[in-house]
Design a protein around this motif. Structure first.
Motif, PDB file in Angstrom:
ATOM      1  N   VAL A  37       0.841  -1.195   0.000  1.00  0.00           N
ATOM      2  CA  VAL A  37       0.000   0.000   0.000  1.00  0.00           C
ATOM      3  C   VAL A  37       0.880   1.251   0.000  1.00  0.00           C
ATOM      4  O   VAL A  37       1.739   1.402   0.872  1.00  0.00           O
ATOM      5  CB  VAL A  37      -0.927   0.016   1.243  1.00  0.00           C
ATOM      6  CG1 VAL A  37      -1.759   1.285   1.254  1.00  0.00           C
ATOM      7  CG2 VAL A  37      -1.815  -1.209   1.248  1.00  0.00           C
ATOM      8  N   THR A  40      -2.042  -9.016 -14.490  1.00  0.00           N
ATOM      9  CA  THR A  40      -1.855  -8.941 -13.033  1.00  0.00           C
ATOM     10  C   THR A  40      -0.774  -9.910 -12.583  1.00  0.00           C
ATOM     11  O   THR A  40      -0.626 -10.988 -13.145  1.00  0.00           O
ATOM     12  CB  THR A  40      -3.155  -9.336 -12.301  1.00  0.00           C
ATOM     13  OG1 THR A  40      -4.266  -8.803 -12.995  1.00  0.00           O
ATOM     14  CG2 THR A  40      -3.161  -8.836 -10.869  1.00  0.00           C
ATOM     15  N   PHE A  73      -7.506  -4.670   3.712  1.00  0.00           N
ATOM     16  CA  PHE A  73      -7.308  -3.433   2.969  1.00  0.00           C
ATOM     17  C   PHE A  73      -8.649  -2.821   2.590  1.00  0.00           C
ATOM     18  O   PHE A  73      -8.840  -1.608   2.682  1.00  0.00           O
ATOM     19  CB  PHE A  73      -6.476  -3.658   1.705  1.00  0.00           C
ATOM     20  CG  PHE A  73      -6.429  -2.425   0.841  1.00  0.00           C
ATOM     21  CD1 PHE A  73      -7.306  -2.264  -0.233  1.00  0.00           C
ATOM     22  CD2 PHE A  73      -5.560  -1.393   1.148  1.00  0.00           C
ATOM     23  CE1 PHE A  73      -7.294  -1.105  -1.001  1.00  0.00           C
ATOM     24  CE2 PHE A  73      -5.547  -0.231   0.389  1.00  0.00           C
ATOM     25  CZ  PHE A  73      -6.410  -0.075  -0.691  1.00  0.00           C
ATOM     26  N   PHE A 112     -10.028   0.797   3.333  1.00  0.00           N
ATOM     27  CA  PHE A 112     -10.484   1.663   2.246  1.00  0.00           C
ATOM     28  C   PHE A 112     -11.893   2.175   2.523  1.00  0.00           C
ATOM     29  O   PHE A 112     -12.201   3.342   2.267  1.00  0.00           O
ATOM     30  CB  PHE A 112     -10.443   0.900   0.918  1.00  0.00           C
ATOM     31  CG  PHE A 112     -10.697   1.761  -0.272  1.00  0.00           C
ATOM     32  CD1 PHE A 112     -11.955   1.811  -0.858  1.00  0.00           C
ATOM     33  CD2 PHE A 112      -9.680   2.541  -0.803  1.00  0.00           C
ATOM     34  CE1 PHE A 112     -12.195   2.627  -1.955  1.00  0.00           C
ATOM     35  CE2 PHE A 112      -9.908   3.356  -1.899  1.00  0.00           C
ATOM     36  CZ  PHE A 112     -11.176   3.401  -2.481  1.00  0.00           C
ATOM     37  N   THR A 155     -17.355  -2.732  -5.301  1.00  0.00           N
ATOM     38  CA  THR A 155     -16.475  -2.960  -6.456  1.00  0.00           C
ATOM     39  C   THR A 155     -15.063  -3.297  -5.991  1.00  0.00           C
ATOM     40  O   THR A 155     -14.442  -4.238  -6.478  1.00  0.00           O
ATOM     41  CB  THR A 155     -16.427  -1.698  -7.340  1.00  0.00           C
ATOM     42  OG1 THR A 155     -17.757  -1.249  -7.561  1.00  0.00           O
ATOM     43  CG2 THR A 155     -15.759  -2.001  -8.659  1.00  0.00           C
ATOM     44  N   VAL A 156     -14.561  -2.490  -5.065  1.00  0.00           N
ATOM     45  CA  VAL A 156     -13.208  -2.715  -4.561  1.00  0.00           C
ATOM     46  C   VAL A 156     -13.108  -4.078  -3.891  1.00  0.00           C
ATOM     47  O   VAL A 156     -12.172  -4.841  -4.131  1.00  0.00           O
ATOM     48  CB  VAL A 156     -12.805  -1.593  -3.578  1.00  0.00           C
ATOM     49  CG1 VAL A 156     -11.476  -1.917  -2.914  1.00  0.00           C
ATOM     50  CG2 VAL A 156     -12.724  -0.257  -4.290  1.00  0.00           C
ATOM     51  N   ALA A 177     -13.121  -6.978  -6.439  1.00  0.00           N
ATOM     52  CA  ALA A 177     -11.876  -7.043  -7.204  1.00  0.00           C
ATOM     53  C   ALA A 177     -10.707  -7.477  -6.329  1.00  0.00           C
ATOM     54  O   ALA A 177      -9.892  -8.322  -6.721  1.00  0.00           O
ATOM     55  CB  ALA A 177     -11.587  -5.682  -7.834  1.00  0.00           C
ATOM     56  N   MET A 178     -10.616  -6.905  -5.121  1.00  0.00           N
ATOM     57  CA  MET A 178      -9.492  -7.217  -4.238  1.00  0.00           C
ATOM     58  C   MET A 178      -9.514  -8.689  -3.834  1.00  0.00           C
ATOM     59  O   MET A 178      -8.517  -9.405  -3.958  1.00  0.00           O
ATOM     60  CB  MET A 178      -9.552  -6.348  -2.974  1.00  0.00           C
ATOM     61  CG  MET A 178      -9.011  -4.939  -3.138  1.00  0.00           C
ATOM     62  SD  MET A 178      -7.270  -4.882  -3.611  1.00  0.00           S
ATOM     63  CE  MET A 178      -6.461  -5.343  -2.082  1.00  0.00           C
ATOM     64  N   THR A 201      -8.999 -11.166  -6.935  1.00  0.00           N
ATOM     65  CA  THR A 201      -7.605 -11.211  -7.402  1.00  0.00           C
ATOM     66  C   THR A 201      -6.724 -11.938  -6.395  1.00  0.00           C
ATOM     67  O   THR A 201      -5.873 -12.745  -6.766  1.00  0.00           O
ATOM     68  CB  THR A 201      -7.058  -9.782  -7.571  1.00  0.00           C
ATOM     69  OG1 THR A 201      -7.951  -9.040  -8.369  1.00  0.00           O
ATOM     70  CG2 THR A 201      -5.693  -9.791  -8.213  1.00  0.00           C
ATOM     71  N   HIS A 202      -6.923 -11.610  -5.119  1.00  0.00           N
ATOM     72  CA  HIS A 202      -6.023 -12.164  -4.121  1.00  0.00           C
ATOM     73  C   HIS A 202      -6.326 -13.607  -3.765  1.00  0.00           C
ATOM     74  O   HIS A 202      -5.475 -14.299  -3.213  1.00  0.00           O
ATOM     75  CB  HIS A 202      -5.969 -11.247  -2.899  1.00  0.00           C
ATOM     76  CG  HIS A 202      -5.217  -9.992  -3.183  1.00  0.00           C
ATOM     77  ND1 HIS A 202      -5.809  -8.878  -3.713  1.00  0.00           N
ATOM     78  CD2 HIS A 202      -3.898  -9.708  -3.083  1.00  0.00           C
ATOM     79  CE1 HIS A 202      -4.891  -7.940  -3.910  1.00  0.00           C
ATOM     80  NE2 HIS A 202      -3.713  -8.423  -3.535  1.00  0.00           N
ATOM     81  N   ILE A 205      -4.071 -15.203  -6.233  1.00  0.00           N
ATOM     82  CA  ILE A 205      -2.692 -15.127  -5.749  1.00  0.00           C
ATOM     83  C   ILE A 205      -2.510 -16.098  -4.588  1.00  0.00           C
ATOM     84  O   ILE A 205      -1.458 -16.731  -4.435  1.00  0.00           O
ATOM     85  CB  ILE A 205      -2.352 -13.682  -5.316  1.00  0.00           C
ATOM     86  CG1 ILE A 205      -2.434 -12.746  -6.522  1.00  0.00           C
ATOM     87  CG2 ILE A 205      -0.973 -13.622  -4.677  1.00  0.00           C
ATOM     88  CD1 ILE A 205      -2.289 -11.274  -6.174  1.00  0.00           C
ATOM     89  N   GLN A 214       4.260  -7.157 -14.485  1.00  0.00           N
ATOM     90  CA  GLN A 214       2.849  -6.739 -14.486  1.00  0.00           C
ATOM     91  C   GLN A 214       2.523  -6.122 -13.140  1.00  0.00           C
ATOM     92  O   GLN A 214       3.083  -6.536 -12.134  1.00  0.00           O
ATOM     93  CB  GLN A 214       1.947  -7.957 -14.691  1.00  0.00           C
ATOM     94  CG  GLN A 214       2.238  -8.765 -15.926  1.00  0.00           C
ATOM     95  CD  GLN A 214       1.514  -8.219 -17.123  1.00  0.00           C
ATOM     96  OE1 GLN A 214       1.320  -7.010 -17.245  1.00  0.00           O
ATOM     97  NE2 GLN A 214       1.098  -9.113 -17.995  1.00  0.00           N
ATOM     98  N   PRO A 215       1.586  -5.189 -13.107  1.00  0.00           N
ATOM     99  CA  PRO A 215       1.221  -4.611 -11.813  1.00  0.00           C
ATOM    100  C   PRO A 215       0.695  -5.690 -10.877  1.00  0.00           C
ATOM    101  O   PRO A 215       0.041  -6.633 -11.312  1.00  0.00           O
ATOM    102  CB  PRO A 215       0.110  -3.611 -12.174  1.00  0.00           C
ATOM    103  CG  PRO A 215      -0.343  -3.988 -13.532  1.00  0.00           C
ATOM    104  CD  PRO A 215       0.813  -4.633 -14.216  1.00  0.00           C
ATOM    105  N   LEU A 264      -2.938  -5.364  -5.975  1.00  0.00           N
ATOM    106  CA  LEU A 264      -3.461  -4.112  -5.429  1.00  0.00           C
ATOM    107  C   LEU A 264      -3.414  -2.997  -6.465  1.00  0.00           C
ATOM    108  O   LEU A 264      -4.393  -2.262  -6.662  1.00  0.00           O
ATOM    109  CB  LEU A 264      -2.658  -3.702  -4.189  1.00  0.00           C
ATOM    110  CG  LEU A 264      -2.992  -2.331  -3.592  1.00  0.00           C
ATOM    111  CD1 LEU A 264      -4.427  -2.281  -3.102  1.00  0.00           C
ATOM    112  CD2 LEU A 264      -2.050  -2.025  -2.437  1.00  0.00           C
ATOM    113  N   VAL A 279      -6.063  -3.561  -9.192  1.00  0.00           N
ATOM    114  CA  VAL A 279      -7.411  -3.241  -8.718  1.00  0.00           C
ATOM    115  C   VAL A 279      -7.581  -1.728  -8.613  1.00  0.00           C
ATOM    116  O   VAL A 279      -8.603  -1.168  -9.017  1.00  0.00           O
ATOM    117  CB  VAL A 279      -7.689  -3.918  -7.356  1.00  0.00           C
ATOM    118  CG1 VAL A 279      -8.963  -3.381  -6.727  1.00  0.00           C
ATOM    119  CG2 VAL A 279      -7.791  -5.422  -7.525  1.00  0.00           C
TER     120      VAL A 279
END
Lengths: 235, 107
Positions: free
Chosen positions: A6, A67, A165, A169, A181-182, A185-186, A189-190, A193, B30-31, B34, B37
């Motif tokens: 961050v 990503t 996070f 936020f 939305t955040v 997406a967060m 994606t994670h 990962i 790549q980004p 975080l 997003v």
């Protein structure tokens, strides 16, 4: 740029300060508990674990189009050297990254420690412990179980950090973006990962268990049946 | 540490150094999650420049070293070394003292 924590600016000052206080408190407890948990014999391993986490956090791997992700290493550290020493490992890495490499904002350091150390490492380890408590005893004693449970805890530890996070936020984000939305997406994606994190964690724990189980703190804490060895009893 | 333990430790350190010093160059650019997003949902612009963005090691490269591979590799090796030293010092100070009451070692 291999990895991004961050940065300054995403989250407002008030929330950042609050996170900073929480981070300091967490570290104070971690240092205190490490005194009970970390023997002198384990100090070199703990230091090496921190250095290792720094190294692997430089290795971003692609997860989806456009990503990348990188290993966090929190659950791995906790399983190897104990949750509190593991938490210190992650924090040391975050501090080095922020101060030396401008990775992770200085005012955001508290946020990053809360997300990656408190929530991901300690929270992930809490899941690991809880899962073992729920499983039948004869399963828990097996190394394969430790590997699996560590892997799953590691998978979950990453979206947990992402959720933390998202909460920060929601409370103090400096941009006017829909939380839903955040969040979607967060976490999405994670979770992806996290799969990488879980696989690497499981492989690493498995490797250490297979060669040097005495180096795995999490296995120390499982009661093993006592073996009576006559020569030692007499000594 | 036993000799076997010492060897293992050195191997572990060499592995960390190799990962940070060599493999890191091939890491995806790549980004990360975080940043991606933030970009997609619209809050990336609120990111401020890092206070230490001018530091010689900022962004995992060594200022003044033109060869990209050497630059990232050196930064990685430095990072591993500093983390090892800082972590080692902290853990040494925070370790369990075996001569304290409550420990299981013989007095």
């Amino acid at each position: 740029m291999p990895n991004v924590h961050v940065p300054d600016g995403f989250i407002n000052a008030g929330t950042s300060v609050g996170a900073g206080a929480l981070a300091l408190g967490t570290m104070a407890v971690a240092v205190r508990r490490t005194r009970d948990e970390l023997s002198e014999r384990m100090v070199p391993l703990a230091a090496l674990t921190a250095a290792f986490i720094f190294a692997v956090q430089m290795l971003n791997f692609p997860v989806a189009s456009g990503t990348s992700g990188h290993l966090l290493g929190g659950v791995l550290a906790a399983v190897l050297v104990g949750p509190w020493a593991g938490a210190i490992c992650v924090t040391v890495v975050l501090v080095v990254q922020a101060l030396l490499f401008a990775d992770g904002g200085l005012s955001a350091l508290g946020l990053n420690i809360v997300n990656l150390c408190l929530v991901s490492t300690l929270g992930g380890y809490a899941l690991f412990v809880a899962a073992r408590r729920l499983l039948p005893r004869r399963l828990v004693d097996r190394d394969a179980t430790t590997v699996w449970v560590a892997g799953v805890a590691a998978v979950l530890s990453v979206p947990m950090a992402a959720a933390a996070f998202t909460l920060e936020f929601a409370v103090g984000g400096n941009a006017d973006v829909s939380i839903g939305t955040v969040a979607g997406a967060m976490v999405g994606t994670h979770l992806l990962i996290g799969i990488g994190e879980g696989l690497i964690t499981a492989a690493a724990v498995g490797a250490v268990l297979a060669s040097r189980p005495d180096l795995v703190h999490a296995v120390d804490t499982v009661d093993r049946p006592l073996e009576l060895r006559p020569r030692e009893v007499l000594a | 540490m036993t000799r076997n333990g010492r060897v293992l430790w050195i191997v572990g350190l060499l592995l960390a150094l190799a990962l940070a010093g060599i493999v890191s160059f091939y890491a995806s650019s790549q980004p990360d999650g975080l940043e991606k997003v933030a970009g997609d949902t619209g809050f990336l612009a609120t990111a401020e420049d890092h206070d230490l963005a001018e530091s010689p090691l900022a962004d995992y490269g060594v200022d003044g070293v033109d060869d990209a591979r050497l630059s990232v590799g050196l930064a990685g090796v430095l990072g591993v070394t500093v983390t090892l030293a800082l972590g080692g010092g902290l853990f040494w100070l925070a370790r369990r003292r075996d001569d304290e009451p409550g420990s299981s070692a013989p007095a």
